[in-house]
Design an enzyme around this catalytic site. Structure first.
Site, PDB file in Angstrom:
ATOM      1  N   ARG A  70       0.671  -1.187  -0.006  1.00 22.82           N
ATOM      2  CA  ARG A  70      -0.068  -0.032  -0.108  1.00 22.82           C
ATOM      3  C   ARG A  70       0.906   1.297   0.148  1.00 22.82           C
ATOM      4  O   ARG A  70       0.554   2.237  -0.534  1.00 22.82           O
ATOM      5  CB  ARG A  70      -0.850   0.086   1.219  1.00 22.82           C
ATOM      6  CG  ARG A  70      -2.176  -0.720   1.213  1.00 22.82           C
ATOM      7  CD  ARG A  70      -3.114  -0.700   2.260  1.00 22.82           C
ATOM      8  NE  ARG A  70      -3.954  -1.700   2.326  1.00 22.82           N
ATOM      9  CZ  ARG A  70      -5.166  -1.447   1.739  1.00 22.82           C
ATOM     10  NH1 ARG A  70      -5.193  -0.192   1.097  1.00 22.82           N
ATOM     11  NH2 ARG A  70      -6.103  -2.379   1.570  1.00 22.82           N
ATOM     12  N   MET A  95     -12.089   4.352  -3.532  1.00 26.26           N
ATOM     13  CA  MET A  95     -12.417   2.974  -2.801  1.00 26.26           C
ATOM     14  C   MET A  95     -11.156   2.429  -2.217  1.00 26.26           C
ATOM     15  O   MET A  95     -11.090   1.205  -2.288  1.00 26.26           O
ATOM     16  CB  MET A  95     -13.351   2.114  -3.656  1.00 26.26           C
ATOM     17  CG  MET A  95     -14.475   2.990  -4.183  1.00 26.26           C
ATOM     18  SD  MET A  95     -15.301   3.747  -2.675  1.00 26.26           S
ATOM     19  CE  MET A  95     -16.314   2.591  -2.139  1.00 26.26           C
ATOM     20  N   LEU A  98      -6.537   4.346   3.383  1.00 26.02           N
ATOM     21  CA  LEU A  98      -5.181   4.910   3.110  1.00 26.02           C
ATOM     22  C   LEU A  98      -4.492   4.518   4.394  1.00 26.02           C
ATOM     23  O   LEU A  98      -4.926   4.570   5.333  1.00 26.02           O
ATOM     24  CB  LEU A  98      -5.447   6.465   2.826  1.00 26.02           C
ATOM     25  CG  LEU A  98      -6.220   6.743   1.806  1.00 26.02           C
ATOM     26  CD1 LEU A  98      -6.696   8.280   1.512  1.00 26.02           C
ATOM     27  CD2 LEU A  98      -5.364   6.536   0.559  1.00 26.02           C
ATOM     28  N   HIS A 114     -18.925  10.860   2.432  1.00 26.26           N
ATOM     29  CA  HIS A 114     -19.557   9.485   2.737  1.00 26.26           C
ATOM     30  C   HIS A 114     -20.796   9.640   2.719  1.00 26.26           C
ATOM     31  O   HIS A 114     -21.631  10.289   3.271  1.00 26.26           O
ATOM     32  CB  HIS A 114     -18.927   9.229   4.256  1.00 26.26           C
ATOM     33  CG  HIS A 114     -19.385   7.646   4.656  1.00 26.26           C
ATOM     34  ND1 HIS A 114     -18.874   6.543   4.068  1.00 26.26           N
ATOM     35  CD2 HIS A 114     -20.319   7.282   5.630  1.00 26.26           C
ATOM     36  CE1 HIS A 114     -19.479   5.661   4.699  1.00 26.26           C
ATOM     37  NE2 HIS A 114     -20.239   5.857   5.501  1.00 26.26           N
ATOM     38  N   ASP A 150     -13.505   6.820   7.891  1.00 24.63           N
ATOM     39  CA  ASP A 150     -15.008   7.570   8.192  1.00 24.63           C
ATOM     40  C   ASP A 150     -14.988   8.086   9.436  1.00 24.63           C
ATOM     41  O   ASP A 150     -16.134   8.127   9.933  1.00 24.63           O
ATOM     42  CB  ASP A 150     -15.978   6.523   7.653  1.00 24.63           C
ATOM     43  CG  ASP A 150     -15.833   6.304   6.510  1.00 24.63           C
ATOM     44  OD1 ASP A 150     -15.166   6.755   5.563  1.00 24.63           O
ATOM     45  OD2 ASP A 150     -16.259   4.985   6.169  1.00 24.63           O
ATOM     46  N   ALA A 178     -27.813  15.357  -2.409  1.00 18.56           N
ATOM     47  CA  ALA A 178     -27.450  16.050  -0.983  1.00 18.56           C
ATOM     48  C   ALA A 178     -25.836  16.191  -1.384  1.00 18.56           C
ATOM     49  O   ALA A 178     -25.248  17.056  -0.903  1.00 18.56           O
ATOM     50  CB  ALA A 178     -27.873  15.427  -0.030  1.00 18.56           C
ATOM     51  N   GLU A 179     -25.270  14.801  -1.525  1.00 16.26           N
ATOM     52  CA  GLU A 179     -23.898  15.036  -1.876  1.00 16.26           C
ATOM     53  C   GLU A 179     -23.329  16.125  -2.810  1.00 16.26           C
ATOM     54  O   GLU A 179     -22.323  16.907  -2.467  1.00 16.26           O
ATOM     55  CB  GLU A 179     -23.284  13.743  -2.184  1.00 16.26           C
ATOM     56  CG  GLU A 179     -23.612  12.513  -1.461  1.00 16.26           C
ATOM     57  CD  GLU A 179     -22.920  11.112  -1.847  1.00 16.26           C
ATOM     58  OE1 GLU A 179     -21.867  10.864  -2.518  1.00 16.26           O
ATOM     59  OE2 GLU A 179     -23.572  10.162  -1.688  1.00 16.26           O
TER      60      GLU A 179
END
Ligand code: GAR
Length: 194
Positions: A70, A95, A98, A114, A150, A178-179
């Site tokens: 990673r 997606m 991290l 989110h 999150d 809404a996002e």
């Protein structure tokens, strides 16, 4: 004198509708940020063509080339962000989890959207889980990214009603509207204050 616009990279993995809402907002003269780069971990992300059609520079760092490493993937991301003199990162349907190293590089300068009212429904399949839980109100959250998934400080939230007969798809569509409203507002607020 006008402040120079903050240079934003939008990180995507898929269709990029939130990315498109940020690109549209940033076209306004008075907006404090410009979308300098769209970066995908997937070469086939539909959002890449969408960004290119708007004249936005795009790049791909394909995570599958780095196997389980990673940090090697993230160092490659970091090199691209540095090369484009990026001030702020917006995750928009990106997606990949991290590492603390990458999150630390962007402390206070990386946002995520989110599809739920955090701290409710962290993780995936938020609409299915909201329906299963029988909540009357669902929504979306923009937050700073911290090393716990999150969980970083919240910048903006929008509530949407859950309606009788909703399916995950109808609820997702309502939340997505809404996002698209709150992400440009949240980016404006953060770009004006960093
Ligand atoms: C959006 O609903 C976003 O909130 C969600 O993925 C979708 C991406 O759509 N993100 C997450 O679930 C992050 N864990 P888009 O590519 O059209 O913006």
């Amino acid at each position: 004198m006008a402040m120079p616009k903050k240079r934003v990279a939008v990180l995507i993995s898929g269709r990029g509708s939130n990315m498109a809402s940020l690109i549209a907002a940033a076209k306004n003269d008075g907006y404090p940020a410009e979308i300098a780069l769209v970066l995908s971990n997937r070469p086939d992300a539909a959002g890449l063509a969408r960004a290119q059609s708007q004249g936005i520079t795009t790049a791909v760092v394909d995570h599958t080339r780095y196997g389980k490493d990673r940090e090697a993937f993230e160092r490659a991301l970091q090199d691209v962000l540095t090369a484009h003199c990026i001030d702020l990162v917006c995750l928009a349907g990106f997606m990949r989890l991290l590492t603390p190293w990458f999150v630390g590089q962007w402390q206070g300068r990386m946002l995520n959207i989110h599809p739920a009212l955090l701290p409710e429904f962290k993780g995936l399949h938020t609409h299915e889980r909201a329906l299963a839980a029988g909540v009357k109100t669902h929504g979306a959250t923009v937050h700073f990214v911290s090393s716990e998934m999150d969980s970083g400080p919240i910048v903006a939230q929008a509530e949407v009603p859950v309606l009788p007969g909703d399916t995950p798809e109808t609820l997702a569509a309502r939340v997505l509207e809404a996002e698209h409203r709150i992400y440009p507002q949240a980016l404006r607020q953060v770009a004006e204050t960093i």
